[in-house]
Scaffold this active site. Structure first.
Site, PDB file in Angstrom:
ATOM      1  N   HIS A  42      63.759  31.977  87.577  1.00 41.07           N
ATOM      2  CA  HIS A  42      62.417  32.743  87.416  1.00 41.07           C
ATOM      3  C   HIS A  42      60.956  32.490  86.649  1.00 41.07           C
ATOM      4  O   HIS A  42      61.207  33.151  85.993  1.00 41.07           O
ATOM      5  CB  HIS A  42      63.517  34.073  86.325  1.00 41.07           C
ATOM      6  CG  HIS A  42      63.166  35.095  87.409  1.00 41.07           C
ATOM      7  ND1 HIS A  42      63.652  36.649  86.576  1.00 41.07           N
ATOM      8  CD2 HIS A  42      63.817  35.507  88.544  1.00 41.07           C
ATOM      9  CE1 HIS A  42      63.206  37.222  87.750  1.00 41.07           C
ATOM     10  NE2 HIS A  42      63.614  36.872  88.717  1.00 41.07           N
ATOM     11  N   HIS A  82      61.530  31.398  99.227  1.00 39.36           N
ATOM     12  CA  HIS A  82      62.812  31.431  98.027  1.00 39.36           C
ATOM     13  C   HIS A  82      63.814  31.902  98.815  1.00 39.36           C
ATOM     14  O   HIS A  82      65.149  31.423  98.091  1.00 39.36           O
ATOM     15  CB  HIS A  82      61.822  32.519  97.417  1.00 39.36           C
ATOM     16  CG  HIS A  82      62.928  33.242  96.179  1.00 39.36           C
ATOM     17  ND1 HIS A  82      63.021  32.197  95.159  1.00 39.36           N
ATOM     18  CD2 HIS A  82      63.513  34.060  95.765  1.00 39.36           C
ATOM     19  CE1 HIS A  82      63.499  32.711  93.912  1.00 39.36           C
ATOM     20  NE2 HIS A  82      64.166  33.858  94.641  1.00 39.36           N
TER      21      HIS A  82
END
Ligand SMILES: Nc1ncnc2c1ncn2[C@@H]1O[C@H](COP(=O)(O)OP(=O)(O)O)[C@@H](O)[C@H]1O
Ligand SMILES: [Mg+2]
Lengths: 223, 81, 753, 81
Positions: free
Chosen positions: C105, C56
């Site tokens: 998200h 990420h």
């Protein structure tokens, strides 16, 4: 003519309210929640938003702000106050207006263009409307359902203090479809929908909202 | 450590859409014996030391002015734990 | 409690075992850390490296592909800040600069829909704020499992309430987004959030810690145990691995704190009180300190015990990894610190000097005078591992592409009528106001167009009427069949949506949502997508200003459809000239502009018949560019204009009718084909009949097909004077879907106030 | 009539913005002895007759699936009155 717009932490529509005042020909003066100074304005708008996050109850924490202490005193002497959305909630929490605003009956935040009927054009904030004029302005809130007990409701209706009523499909479960009310004297008005978002058809559903702001300016000049 | 608990519930005569929605959902989910639900708030207030009775009185004041809106809500205050 | 692991202890105990595997680091990655440091890392250093080297944060699988965005890019004078900063910044003229970016998200929103989505909005807004800009709007491209699946009833209402709950409270109008359903998103909903911000050129801020002696200030919310390991566990590895005990892996958002943080920061920026600034998002302080330091000379000293805590039991490692929301980190000159702190005090925002910029090139972190971190910050922030992962076209690929799409097309009048109603009540096409009415679109008073328009359009300057438009698009079904073409088609669609409203496309952002990068087939989809997007941007002359990659959107062996969400920003000189999507009045001529092939591959009609195969249409970017030119040059001719995309002409004309309740009569040959085909590159426009010649001339000059198909007016959709559907019937089919599916979802409301 | 009470509170380690805001307001209003506030929910569930222990068990299930979000909240169930 100076009209104050209060900014609480979490206020959102303060700049929009100021823009509406200026558009109507007034001078908008920014007032800060943490000061009790009304800066010699002739009227005040409590704007929409989520003061203090509206975490406890909408408007509850803001009603204790220093600026509100000054506004309550002034309002009780006839000083014009318009509370829009969160501002309406603050006025109820400050006991300048009766009743309370509670969770919408559908339980969601609801943003839509809402038809209203102006039920009382005698107040300083609505004098520019024709009687029973129908207008279209945005409604946007999660807790806009007006509630009060039967006695208060009877008084509001009996004294013609319902300023505006929703027309068409009930947006939130308010008693008697109440969208806005005034105090006994008519100087303090609370309104759930947002006239400051309807001052030009480019950015709103109409320019109907501007009349609230021209109304107060005319009333003040005429004094 | 003892805490002061304030419970705030809507008055019976005030419409409670949240409670109603929960009640409807419970019946849909098969809890047929449920006849109604009211939803309210619960505050757990911590203090530096065991709350004195004066402090509890003060919290009663806070409940009346801040934590509850007595136009539409009732509240109770008690010490727990 | 575990003993504090200091640099000294680490130096003297090289043999000590460390849980690097549990933290998501591979053996060779751990070995590299030891090589960089010349010793084993302390536990705090290990925490920092593990979060910062996660997929990420480090983009380790995507980096080598994303390079193309820079390499192929056209030189653009409009680009003031490019890829690499928190968000790219583009010049829109008149001294204004605009920044915009999308972020995902996804995983947190599956676990806890409300808070996951809410904090997703919070995170992207801080990215925009960090550039020095005032956030002015958000958008939310969303993907869910099948609309009638029980878990979608949990996830969708929660996500929508979370996006609304957070964005509304910040006072950011929501001006658009997408909602698409497909079973591959069942365990992997996509929650992407876009934010736009505006500033003056001179206000641009960078994440940079320069000037020895300058102070490092942490301001905003207190630090708690939120999302510890969130980055590495939630966003990088497949589900299942549990975070450290008793630490919430879910972050809870406090939109009020963020609203105050925004106003406080903007006041600080206005007085020019910061040298550099960085928000705290994924990887929290580890990220902020290492990135700030490496953008300067590298030297920084942090006194970690000064960090204000919400939970006293946090260890230094946890403080470094915490992803508590609503925090920012600023670099402030000592002479300006008092003013900085005074503004924070005015807004009731807590602010603490936690360190200073130093000479040298080491980031040093101490805990009560004990040295627990001493690293070259670039090795943490930018020199993480880079993988050239195996790439292989999936074996099923050629097979699905060679499938012949054979769906029954309705023939008789009744069949066509019910097919139209069926199509417009498909959840992918149906009216989304159940969702969008939960979003404030009016706040800030500058929203000129918002959902359901083709793009969101905002006024930037009240005097000159300058404005910007933003649209997000993806077509995952085409990407699945051909990721290269799919990316191009998505960019083309997004540009078309911008131009349809009257704005000129200027810059591109993206959020690339894919399955596991450890799957060679997924990596093929990914690399083809990046190649397609880079080529398309080059061809259309648009810079990519930034983006986001979300991998591991995968349940077991099943990956989501490759879903590159493309966001395009456009500029409009006078917002009053914008073109709305809906028919505005009777008596207008309706034209169809654009390509004339017949395409059912990847269409909604094919999808409704469970057909996903076939050859995707090819993007014709030259055609798209010419179409954009027609739309812009002909702006004053158009009464309304609406893009054709999912659902083809049938969906578009119904939407144009329903917007203002103005009907239409059209003439079509091969009626079903014309209605349900999803050929890209088309727009439905309505013009005053007196402008017919002007339109013909314009489209001719750009060699864009232009065909009159009917006139507006009446209270129905009338096709060939044979099929007539009243506006009331259209409206019912289109609008009743979402309330029926999601209207009674109390669960979504549990958490909201 | 006896009621089943379900109390739902955020887990201790979870940020409670509402409680924080209330706590800050109380301190501002002069209730200085307050060190922290957590805000939760309280459900009053009515049943047709005095709740049986089976019904209370059922409500526990309802609390787990509907009334509380156990990812971030704890709950208690009891009979009152
Ligand atoms: N999640 C969402 N949030 C805000 N707006 C949305 C959302 N989903 C859809 N919309 C809006 O609804 C409209 C129709 O969406 P869509 O059919 O996907 O448009 P398009 O085909 O142009 O991409 C657009 O204005 C879009 O911005
Ligand atoms: Mg479109």
């Amino acid at each position: 003519m100076k009209i104050g717009v209060v900014t609480f932490p979490g206020s959102l529509d303060d700049r929009d309210a100021a823009r509406a005042i200026e558009r109507a020909g007034g001078q908008a003066v920014s007032l800060w929640h943490n000061s009790d100074d009304l800066k010699e304005v002739s009227a005040v708008v409590l704007p929409g938003g989520f003061s203090y996050g509206d975490y406890l109850r909408c408007g509850a924490i803001a009603s204790f702000a220093p600026i509100m202490q000054s506004i309550v005193i002034a309002a009780n002497h006839g000083f014009p106050v318009l509370g829009i959305c969160n501002g309406f909630q603050i006025l109820c929490e400050s006991h300048l207006l009766p009743g309370a605003l509670t969770r919408n009956h559908e339980l969601h935040f609801l943003c839509r263009d809402q038809k209203l009927r102006i039920e009382n054009n005698n107040s300083v904030w609505t004098s520019g409307f024709k009687s029973n004029q129908e207008i279209l302005i945005p409604l946007k809130n999660g807790e806009g359902s007006y509630q009060c007990d039967d006695a208060v409701l009877a008084t509001l209706e009996g004294e013609n203090r319902v300023i505006a009523r929703y027309i068409g499909e009930d947006p939130n479960g308010s008693r008697n479809l109440i969208a806005g009310i005034s105090n006994e004297r008519g100087n303090v008005v609370g309104l759930m929908p947002h006239p400051e978002h309807a001052i030009e058809s480019l950015t709103g559903p109409s320019d109907d909202g501007l009349t609230f702001f021209t109304s107060i300016l005319h009333s003040l000049v005429g004094r | 450590m003892a805490k002061i608990i304030v419970e705030v519930m809507l008055k019976d005569e005030i419409l409670d859409p949240q409670g109603q929605a929960v009640s409807a959902a419970m019946v849909r989910l098969g809890f047929n014996f449920v006849t109604g639900v009211r939803q309210g708030k619960r505050f757990e207030i911590s203090t530096a030391s065991t709350p004195t009775s004066d402090q509890v009185k003060e919290i009663e004041k806070a409940a009346e002015t801040l934590l509850a809106n007595t136009v539409i809500e009732n509240f109770t205050v008690r010490v727990e734990g | 409690m575990m003993k504090l692991d200091t640099v000294e202890i680490a130096t003297n105990s090289p043999e000590q075992k460390q849980p690097y595997n549990e933290l998501g680091l591979k053996d060779d990655e751990y070995a590299r850390i030891k090589e960089i440091l010349g010793r084993r890392p302390t536990s705090s250093e290990l925490a920092m490296y593990s979060v910062m080297w996660s997929e990420h944060c480090s983009y380790k699988s995507s980096k080598i592909h994303l390079k193309q965005f820079g390499e192929k890019a056209v030189k653009s004078d409009a680009l003031l800040v490019g890829i690499g900063e928190n968000a790219g910044v583009v010049d829109i003229g008149q001294g204004y600069a605009v920044t915009f970016k999308i972020e995902s998200h996804n995983h947190p929103s599956f676990i806890e829909p409300y808070q996951g989505a809410a904090t997703g909005v919070g995170g992207i807004v801080r990215d925009i704020l960090t550039m020095g800009a005032r956030p002015i709007a958000v958008m939310d491209p969303l993907r869910f499992g099948l609309a009638d699946a029980p878990d979608t009833r949990r996830v969708l209402p929660g996500v929508v309430a979370g996006i609304g709950g957070y964005g509304n409270c910040l006072g950011l109008p929501n001006i658009g987004g997408e909602i698409v359903f497909d079973e591959t998103y069942a365990g992997n909903p996509l929650v992407n959030a876009l934010c736009v911000g505006v500033m003056k050129h001179s206000d641009i801020k960078l994440a940079k810690a320069a000037g020895a002696g300058n102070l490092v200030v942490l301001y905003g919310a207190k630090t708690g145990g939120d999302g510890i390991g969130g980055v590495s566990v939630l966003a990088s590895e497949t589900f299942g691995s549990a975070g450290p005990a008793k630490r919430p892996s879910v972050q809870v958002g406090d939109p009020f704190a963020e609203k105050v943080l925004i106003e406080c920061s903007l006041e600080i920026f206005a007085e020019d009180l910061v040298v550099g600034i960085q928000d705290l998002g994924g990887a929290g302080l580890s990220c902020a300190t290492s990135e700030l330091a490496s953008a300067g000379t590298g030297g920084m000293q942090v006194y970690l015990e000064r960090v204000p805590l919400r939970d006293d039991s946090l260890t230094p490692e946890e403080i470094l990894m915490s992803e508590s929301q609503e925090r920012m980190c600023a670099i402030v000159e000592p002479t300006k610190i008092n003013r900085f702190l005074a503004i924070c005090k005015k807004w009731d925002v807590s602010a603490t000097v936690i360190g200073e910029v130093t000479d040298g090139d080491r980031l040093r972190i101490t805990w009560n005078n004990e040295l627990i971190v001493e690293v070259p910050p670039r090795t943490v922030a930018h020199e993480g591992p880079v993988y050239n992962r195996p790439i292989q076209k999936p074996d099923y690929q050629d097979r699905i592409v060679s499938e012949k799409v054979s769906v029954p097309l309705p023939t008789d009048l009744d069949e066509i009528r019910s097919a139209i109603l069926k199509l417009i009540s498909s959840p992918n096409i149906a009216d989304k106001s159940w969702v969008t009415s939960q979003y404030d679109k009016y706040v800030q008073g500058n929203t000129v167009l918002a959902q359901p328009e083709d793009s969101g359009l905002l006024r930037i300057d009240e005097v000159t009427h300058l404005g910007v438009a933003v649209s997000t698009d993806a077509n995952a079904r085409w990407s699945y069949l051909d990721p290269y073409e799919g990316a191009k088609l998505a960019l083309a669609e997004s540009c078309r949506n911008i131009a349809t409203t009257g704005a000129k496309p200027l810059a591109v952002t993206n959020c690339l949502n894919f399955g596991s990068p450890e799957d060679a087939g997924v990596m093929w989809q990914f690399s083809e997508t990046v190649r397609g997007l880079a080529d398309a941007c080059l061809e259309l002359g648009l810079p990519i200003t930034g983006g986001n990659v979300s991998f591991y959107n995968q349940t077991g062996a099943v990956a989501i459809l490759p879903t590159p969400i493309i966001g395009v920003l456009g500029v409009i000189q006078d917002v009053r000239a914008r073109t709305p999507m809906g028919f505005t009045k009777a008596g207008m001529d309706i034209y169809l502009l654009g390509r004339e092939e017949f395409t059912l591959t990847g269409s909604e009609w094919a999808y409704l018949h469970n057909q996903r195969g076939g050859a995707a249409p090819r993007a014709d970017l030259n055609h798209e560019a010419r179409l954009v030119e027609v739309l812009l040059a002909g702006q004053e001719l158009f009464n309304s204009a609406h893009d054709l995309s999912m659902g083809g002409l049938a969906a578009s004309i119904v939407e144009a009718i329903l917007k203002n309740g103005v009907g239409a009569s059209i003439e079509l040959s091969s009626t079903s084909e014309a209605l349900f085909s999803e050929t890209p590159g088309r727009v439905l426009v309505a013009i005053d009949p007196k402008n017919a010649d002007a339109l013909a001339k314009l489209s001719n000059s750009k060699t864009i097909n232009c065909k009159k198909i009917g006139v507006t007016g009446g209270s129905e959709l009338n096709i060939n004077n044979a099929i007539k559907i009243s506006i009331a019937d259209l409206s019912k089919s289109h609008t009743e879907v979402f309330p029926k599916l999601f209207g009674n979802s109390e669960r979504a409301n549990r958490i909201s106030a």
